[in-house]
Scaffold this motif. Sequence first.
Motif, short mmCIF file in Angstrom:
data_model
loop_
_atom_site.label_atom_id
_atom_site.label_comp_id
_atom_site.label_asym_id
_atom_site.label_seq_id
_atom_site.Cartn_x
_atom_site.Cartn_y
_atom_site.Cartn_z
N LYS A 240 7.29 43.56 49.64
CA LYS A 240 6.85 42.23 50.04
C LYS A 240 7.96 41.25 49.66
O LYS A 240 8.54 41.35 48.57
CB LYS A 240 5.55 41.86 49.33
N SER B 218 -0.81 37.61 59.84
CA SER B 218 -0.02 38.56 60.62
C SER B 218 1.24 38.96 59.85
O SER B 218 1.64 38.31 58.88
CB SER B 218 0.34 37.96 61.98
N LEU B 219 1.88 40.01 60.33
CA LEU B 219 2.97 40.64 59.60
C LEU B 219 4.28 40.53 60.37
O LEU B 219 4.32 40.66 61.59
CB LEU B 219 2.63 42.12 59.37
N VAL C 298 2.84 47.29 52.24
CA VAL C 298 1.86 46.26 52.60
C VAL C 298 0.68 46.32 51.63
O VAL C 298 0.16 45.30 51.19
CB VAL C 298 1.38 46.44 54.06
N LYS D 163 3.40 33.98 58.24
CA LYS D 163 3.20 35.42 58.30
C LYS D 163 3.53 36.08 56.96
O LYS D 163 4.30 35.53 56.16
CB LYS D 163 4.07 36.03 59.41
N LYS D 164 2.97 37.24 56.74
CA LYS D 164 3.33 38.05 55.57
C LYS D 164 4.65 38.74 55.91
O LYS D 164 4.77 39.42 56.93
CB LYS D 164 2.26 39.09 55.29
N THR D 165 5.65 38.56 55.06
CA THR D 165 6.98 39.09 55.33
C THR D 165 7.26 40.32 54.49
O THR D 165 7.15 40.29 53.26
CB THR D 165 8.07 38.03 55.06
N MET D 166 7.65 41.41 55.16
CA MET D 166 8.07 42.64 54.49
C MET D 166 9.57 42.82 54.71
O MET D 166 10.11 42.49 55.77
CB MET D 166 7.32 43.85 55.06
N THR E 252 8.48 42.00 59.82
CA THR E 252 9.28 42.91 59.01
C THR E 252 10.75 42.79 59.36
O THR E 252 11.12 42.77 60.54
CB THR E 252 8.83 44.37 59.22
#
Length: 236
Positions: free
Chosen positions: A176, A3-4, A133, A106-109, A6
Amino acid sequence: MQSLETFVIVVAAGKGLRMGLKTKKQYLCLEGIPILTRTIMVFDRCDQLNEIVLVVPQDEMAYCKKNIIDPFGFAKKIHLVEGGKERQDSVLNGLKKVRDRRNHEKKTMVMIHDGVRPFVDQRIIEECIHSAVEYGACIPAVKITDTVKQVSENLSIEKTLNRENLYKAQTPQVFKMELIWDAFEHAGATCFSGTDDASMIEHSGQKVFVVKGSKLNIKITTPEDLALGKYLLSIM
């Protein structure tokens, strides 16, 4: 699928000298609302954003809380972070706050935005996030349409540049987290100073991609910009 999350780092730690006024540009009002507050408002409305990191001078943090944040009832969590000597230092301080707040599952932007660009629209924000992303790094930019001259110190024209592939960079610049953090570490290790955050990525040898910006996404730094900002508000 991971999941993302931001974050946006809103940078407002500059001295604002080009405006030529006692009040710093980010605190000047457009139709009764400070420019910096208007910028935060844009991101507060962004569904894809989790938290806001606001970077300001240490001695202005209480002022910002009282006058820029508290009166406007923002929905998102806003973290006040002390700025550094240069913009690059301020952004790094903001990145440290994101590093402390991020969820490693989580994937952090990370978006990095000028505090005096209050007219950025949701389309630019969303397209930059989507592109970052996919590719890791993305900025909005506007193709240069004027003829561009390279001028010497004595103000004589040295040559006319080919404008075909020239663009003006804007913000928010989106990355990213791991990529921009590594780029800032590499810049520090190599004593590199960049004019924007994308240049850190470029210096580290990675590619930055571009989405279409907007001529309305102005950076308010001069009295002429302020007049243009007031006009834009009157027609929006």
